[in-house]
Write a protein that holds these residues in place. Structure first.
Motif, PDB file in Angstrom:
ATOM      1  N   SER A  25     -25.602  98.681 -28.479  1.00 19.41           N
ATOM      2  CA  SER A  25     -24.372  99.499 -28.426  1.00 19.41           C
ATOM      3  C   SER A  25     -24.296 100.782 -29.308  1.00 19.41           C
ATOM      4  O   SER A  25     -25.032 100.737 -30.460  1.00 19.41           O
ATOM      5  CB  SER A  25     -23.385  98.614 -28.887  1.00 19.41           C
ATOM      6  OG  SER A  25     -23.590  98.314 -30.363  1.00 19.41           O
ATOM      7  N   THR A 228     -27.325 104.616 -21.855  1.00 20.66           N
ATOM      8  CA  THR A 228     -27.659 103.368 -21.553  1.00 20.66           C
ATOM      9  C   THR A 228     -26.701 103.246 -20.100  1.00 20.66           C
ATOM     10  O   THR A 228     -25.816 103.858 -20.010  1.00 20.66           O
ATOM     11  CB  THR A 228     -27.188 102.006 -22.115  1.00 20.66           C
ATOM     12  OG1 THR A 228     -25.605 102.162 -22.483  1.00 20.66           O
ATOM     13  CG2 THR A 228     -28.015 101.944 -23.392  1.00 20.66           C
ATOM     14  N   ARG A 230     -24.579 101.099 -19.356  1.00 21.32           N
ATOM     15  CA  ARG A 230     -23.445 100.670 -19.608  1.00 21.32           C
ATOM     16  C   ARG A 230     -22.558 101.714 -20.136  1.00 21.32           C
ATOM     17  O   ARG A 230     -21.233 101.938 -19.764  1.00 21.32           O
ATOM     18  CB  ARG A 230     -23.339  99.548 -20.661  1.00 21.32           C
ATOM     19  CG  ARG A 230     -22.012  98.886 -21.287  1.00 21.32           C
ATOM     20  CD  ARG A 230     -22.213  97.814 -22.252  1.00 21.32           C
ATOM     21  NE  ARG A 230     -20.992  97.364 -22.412  1.00 21.32           N
ATOM     22  CZ  ARG A 230     -20.516  97.727 -23.811  1.00 21.32           C
ATOM     23  NH1 ARG A 230     -21.088  98.528 -24.503  1.00 21.32           N
ATOM     24  NH2 ARG A 230     -19.467  97.047 -24.182  1.00 21.32           N
ATOM     25  N   GLY A 233     -21.603 104.228 -17.449  1.00 22.92           N
ATOM     26  CA  GLY A 233     -20.358 103.645 -16.503  1.00 22.92           C
ATOM     27  C   GLY A 233     -19.110 103.755 -17.180  1.00 22.92           C
ATOM     28  O   GLY A 233     -18.200 104.069 -16.547  1.00 22.92           O
ATOM     29  N   GLN A 234     -18.981 103.537 -18.567  1.00 23.30           N
ATOM     30  CA  GLN A 234     -17.945 103.593 -19.310  1.00 23.30           C
ATOM     31  C   GLN A 234     -17.364 105.289 -19.487  1.00 23.30           C
ATOM     32  O   GLN A 234     -15.973 105.424 -19.378  1.00 23.30           O
ATOM     33  CB  GLN A 234     -18.106 103.281 -20.798  1.00 23.30           C
ATOM     34  CG  GLN A 234     -18.382 101.672 -20.844  1.00 23.30           C
ATOM     35  CD  GLN A 234     -18.831 101.334 -22.349  1.00 23.30           C
ATOM     36  OE1 GLN A 234     -19.213 102.047 -22.892  1.00 23.30           O
ATOM     37  NE2 GLN A 234     -17.935 100.367 -22.574  1.00 23.30           N
TER      38      GLN A 234
END
Length: 272
Positions: A25, A228, A230, A233-234
């Motif tokens: 993260s 990443t 993720r 996408g965010q």
């Protein structure tokens, strides 16, 4: 001199510290960009180690929504900023056109968060017939080093045009006014803002049509530990929300007004 030293020290700290990253993260993103790009990006007069403007504000809003700290720092010229992203010393560019060369070292967040027109700048009163890019052939142009006007125009320029690149758009405009070049290529909003700040606004004209209209994208370095699927996408979802709500355009207009007010303040200080 002390202020200059502290500004440089602040930039060095950010570059050495790098992003905060753990367990997949990302908690902190370091971004940079073109410092000669008002109202999209410019150096904060109160903290020259930082960049401010519409791109920085939009990226920080996204960061707050995702609970990620975002720093948009000054790393030098636009060419230097791209080198910092290529190496991974910064995570992101806060605004870039899509080019073949850049996709080799960065991932682009889609869709673009804003669009910008690139235009031909000439000396006022200059006799130059222009109805499209083909009319620039045989003339000497100028622009900012490592600048892009979109893949299509860049390819055309490389094959057909003579364009000198210089470290700053202010230098390109000065050479134009001295008659050392016939035209300058640069985006309309940033060019207008810089011409006004230099006192050149009454000496330059913009020719139509625009040579290109390109989308500005946030990008993530391939060498960033924060890059990443993720996070991409965010970021994409957040950009779509900003566009759909009209926030992106409002932030752009607010940033233009802020840049203009800062110029008025600087002019008044010079007159005191």
């Amino acid at each position: 001199m002390l202020r200059s030293f502290l500004s440089c020290a602040g930039v060095l700290f950010f570059l050495l510290a790098g992003p905060a990253w753990s367990a997949g993260s990302c908690e902190r993103l370091v971004a940079t960009g073109n410092p000669e790009y008002p109202p999209y990006l410019w150096r904060n007069p109160d903290n020259p180690a930082q960049l401010m403007g519409a791109n920085a504000e939009l990226l920080k809003r996204i960061g707050r929504a995702l609970d990620i700290e975002v720093d948009v720092i000054y790393t030098g010229s636009w060419a230097r900023a791209q080198d910092e992203a290529r190496s991974g010393r910064v995570d992101m560019l806060a605004g870039a056109f899509v080019t073949q060369a850049r996709v080799e070292y960065m991932d682009y967040v889609h869709p673009p968060f804003l669009h910008t027109d690139s235009v031909v700048w000439v000396r006022r009163g200059q006799e130059l017939f222009y109805a499209g890019r083909q009319d620039l052939q045989g003339l000497k142009g100028g622009t900012l080093v490592n600048n892009s006007f979109g893949e299509d125009f860049d390819r055309y320029a490389q094959q057909h045009l003579s364009i000198e690149v210089v470290p700053s758009i202010a230098q390109a405009m000065r050479k134009l006014l001295l008659g050392r070049t016939d035209y300058v290529l640069y985006e309309q909003y940033p060019g207008t803002a810089i011409a006004q700040s230099l006192g050149f606004a009454e000496e330059l004209d913009v020719l139509q049509p625009a040579i290109s209209s390109e989308g500005l994208h946030f990008t993530l370095s391939h060498n960033s530990a924060c890059n990443t699927a993720r996070l991409r996408g965010q970021l994409a979802r957040s950009v779509m929300e900003l566009r759909a709500s009209g926030v992106a355009e409002r932030v752009l207009q607010d940033s233009l007004a802020l840049w203009q007010s800062q110029q008025v303040q600087q002019d008044s200080l010079l007159l005191e």
